[in-house]
Design a protein around this motif. Sequence first.
Motif, PDB file in Angstrom:
ATOM      1  N   THR A 107      32.699  34.204  49.641  1.00 34.81           N
ATOM      2  CA  THR A 107      31.910  33.483  48.642  1.00 34.81           C
ATOM      3  C   THR A 107      30.543  33.109  49.196  1.00 34.81           C
ATOM      4  O   THR A 107      29.528  33.187  48.491  1.00 34.81           O
ATOM      5  CB  THR A 107      32.659  32.215  48.191  1.00 34.81           C
ATOM      6  OG1 THR A 107      33.978  32.572  47.750  1.00 34.81           O
ATOM      7  CG2 THR A 107      31.925  31.532  47.049  1.00 34.81           C
ATOM      8  N   ALA A 201      36.039  33.116  40.232  1.00 37.26           N
ATOM      9  CA  ALA A 201      35.462  34.329  40.827  1.00 37.26           C
ATOM     10  C   ALA A 201      34.324  34.861  39.967  1.00 37.26           C
ATOM     11  O   ALA A 201      33.298  35.328  40.488  1.00 37.26           O
ATOM     12  CB  ALA A 201      36.549  35.393  40.993  1.00 37.26           C
ATOM     13  N   TYR A 257      38.335  41.671  42.083  1.00 42.22           N
ATOM     14  CA  TYR A 257      38.623  40.335  41.570  1.00 42.22           C
ATOM     15  C   TYR A 257      38.244  40.103  40.122  1.00 42.22           C
ATOM     16  O   TYR A 257      38.608  39.069  39.566  1.00 42.22           O
ATOM     17  CB  TYR A 257      37.915  39.293  42.455  1.00 42.22           C
ATOM     18  CG  TYR A 257      38.417  39.340  43.876  1.00 42.22           C
ATOM     19  CD1 TYR A 257      39.714  38.939  44.194  1.00 42.22           C
ATOM     20  CD2 TYR A 257      37.619  39.822  44.907  1.00 42.22           C
ATOM     21  CE1 TYR A 257      40.193  39.002  45.483  1.00 42.22           C
ATOM     22  CE2 TYR A 257      38.080  39.886  46.210  1.00 42.22           C
ATOM     23  CZ  TYR A 257      39.366  39.475  46.490  1.00 42.22           C
ATOM     24  OH  TYR A 257      39.846  39.544  47.774  1.00 42.22           O
TER      25      TYR A 257
END
Length: 331
Positions: A107, A201, A257
Amino acid sequence: MGGNYTQPRFILLGITDTPWAQAPLFGLFLLIYIVTLAGNMGLMALVWASPSLHTPMYFFLAHFSLADVCYSTITSPKMLTDLLYGDKTISWAGCVAQFHLFALFVTAECHLLAAMAYDRHVAICHPLRYALAVSPRACWRLVACSYLVASLSALLYTGCTFGGSFCGRRQLDHFFCDTSPVLRLACSDTRGCELAIFALAASNGLGTAGVILLSYARILHTVLGLRSAPSRARAFRTCAAHLASVSVFYGTLFFMYLQPASRHGSRDKVASVFYTVVSPMLNPFIYSLRNKEVKVALGKCRRRVLDLCRHRRAAARGIWESWNGLGWKGP
């Protein structure tokens, strides 16, 4: 959560269960991991040692390389030991820690890439405001915000992934602890967790990707307005490495994702290998092979090291000759 204590270990099935393929894969991934460490740590050292690279772009690049080293180290050593020794178990705490740190640094990379795009946007579109808009203090704030948002996101990812009850043999069809294979082992209903993870996400991935796309749309508009062809070529060259890195990173990340849980399958391992193992190895080459500033700085560092070695050799020779002049013959 009571089921978490009846069988406190997970079994990672790994990349392959074919015995003859494990030794070649171990050699390949070990080589990739060594190149990853050498390339990224070398790039960080070069940025630190070269005053010509003490600019916002290379400041962000050094932190990007640090994140590459961290999340590659979180997954690769465990994968290598599994291939070498065949012990594919991982403790509950180890699995949680591995996933949490992996989510944190991945991230953080998304937000660092967005910060790098903002840096290029200001440098090309607003050069007169560059020194103020991307000052050292502003750079540290952007990096700190990247890690702060990544830390909070990683806590939410981890809570949603490991917050339920698990049962059965706890075999993870993967080579590291990731969201989809872990949630498949849950006994409780995971639809709420999957939706929360997908939303988080998407906000991190699509939000940072939106910043990057908007920055480069403005850059393209500004560059096309330049009358000088060399100026346009120079502007495009400064952005080419960053665009290549963004394409590699976000392409595999979105595939992994930003798809429904029902569509995850065996192809996930291939995509995971690419962005956890291959991508961190490629980034130092992407940013250095066609980058004139990095090449010049590398040449200066190499000359500096060679000069230092020559000076030390000359000093040692002078000491030896002075000792011989005094009649010292050694032991």
